[in-house]
Write a protein that holds these residues in place. Sequence first.
Motif, PDB file in Angstrom:
ATOM      1  N   ALA A   1       8.687  17.930  -5.663  1.00 31.65           N
ATOM      2  CA  ALA A   1       8.970  16.864  -6.611  1.00 31.65           C
ATOM      3  C   ALA A   1       9.075  17.448  -7.999  1.00 31.65           C
ATOM      4  N   ALA A   2      10.014  16.947  -8.790  1.00 31.76           N
ATOM      5  CA  ALA A   2      10.125  17.376 -10.173  1.00 31.76           C
ATOM      6  C   ALA A   2       8.876  16.961 -10.922  1.00 31.76           C
ATOM      7  N   GLU A   3       8.463  17.730 -11.928  1.00 35.29           N
ATOM      8  CA  GLU A   3       7.249  17.451 -12.665  1.00 35.29           C
ATOM      9  C   GLU A   3       7.207  16.037 -13.252  1.00 35.29           C
ATOM     10  N   PRO A   4       8.322  15.497 -13.767  1.00 31.83           N
ATOM     11  CA  PRO A   4       8.254  14.131 -14.294  1.00 31.83           C
ATOM     12  C   PRO A   4       7.902  13.073 -13.252  1.00 31.83           C
ATOM     13  N   PHE A   5       7.934  13.437 -11.973  1.00 35.19           N
ATOM     14  CA  PHE A   5       7.553  12.512 -10.908  1.00 35.19           C
ATOM     15  C   PHE A   5       6.180  12.847 -10.332  1.00 35.19           C
ATOM     16  N   ARG A   6       5.412  13.684 -11.003  1.00 33.58           N
ATOM     17  CA  ARG A   6       4.134  14.115 -10.445  1.00 33.58           C
ATOM     18  C   ARG A   6       3.021  13.949 -11.470  1.00 33.58           C
TER      19      ARG A   6
END
Length: 342
Positions: A26-31
């Motif tokens: 998952a991309a960092e903005p989604f974590r």
Amino acid sequence: MNGRERAAARCGALLLGSLWLGPIAAAEPFRLTLAAPIDRWDEAVPLGNGLMGGLLWGGANELRLSLDRGDLWDLRPHPAFVRPGFDYAKVVELAAAGRTDELNKEYSRVSAFPTKLPGARLVVTLDPRYQAREFQLDMKQAVGSVDFGGERAASFFSASEPVAWLRVPGAARIQLVGNPAVKSLGYQPPATGGDGEATWLVQEAALGLRYAMVAASRPLGTGTLVAIAMTTSHEAADPLALARERTAAALDKGYDAALAAHLRWWKEFWGRSSVQVPDENILRHYHLVQYFYGAASRRGAPPMPLQGVWTADEGDLPPWHGDYHHDLNPQLPYWACLGSGH
């Protein structure tokens, strides 16, 4: 995760993801990533499927999943509001006469009900060699995980079935603990029980409401798989039997099939729209609010009250009774719902 980011996650917690399959993609903005331990329910990882919710927290070799349902309420009317002579005309009369002190004294008394009811806490104790290092929420997949330094625990609240899942490494001791806050409502402690596969809890509430929570576990490879169901007497005359039926069927179906269906639902959810913001922290917060639309709100389920599907888990009734206010509290969470296609 800093204090402000941790505060942004204060609505619940959930372990969702894939065990023993490597890092969550998952991309960092989604974590969201939180260092262990998480010592409070309101700093936990929030997960849910619109009706059921769970807060994942804990530390060392103990994981806690605070369980809740959006339709658990004590709906007895406030005693002051059912007194003879109380109606809107009386309020207008007293206010117009400048007798607001009398109005407040007579009709603004504190009552324990009506109120949102707390659920229960699932406590999972692992072998001491497992020490939690980090908690994560993958908003893209609605999956939470706990890193034990090479091995992971994972859990999700199925988007397609009324069951939650928890998968942990090694053997595990499973306990369901009732919330003592119900004593203030005059309830008896919940009835508890268990057998070789499942442990359960049944709470008798006001106005004939009865709700059951079941956690059934089976060994899976070198780990343990847990299926969780929460049911009420609005669904079946015997909610315990229904919850046991659901967990047994879920375990027979298997974790992988349930996860695949869950991921398909969330892929379609996120595919309806996207937003790009240069500041990653702002973008992560936007995704978190969007994630709440899928985790805490669903067609056919109650709308989000003050704490969503994540009731306080510290032995007290929820703040402000977890209710619905006629102000910005229920309005703000839905501002971007229609515009984002959710």
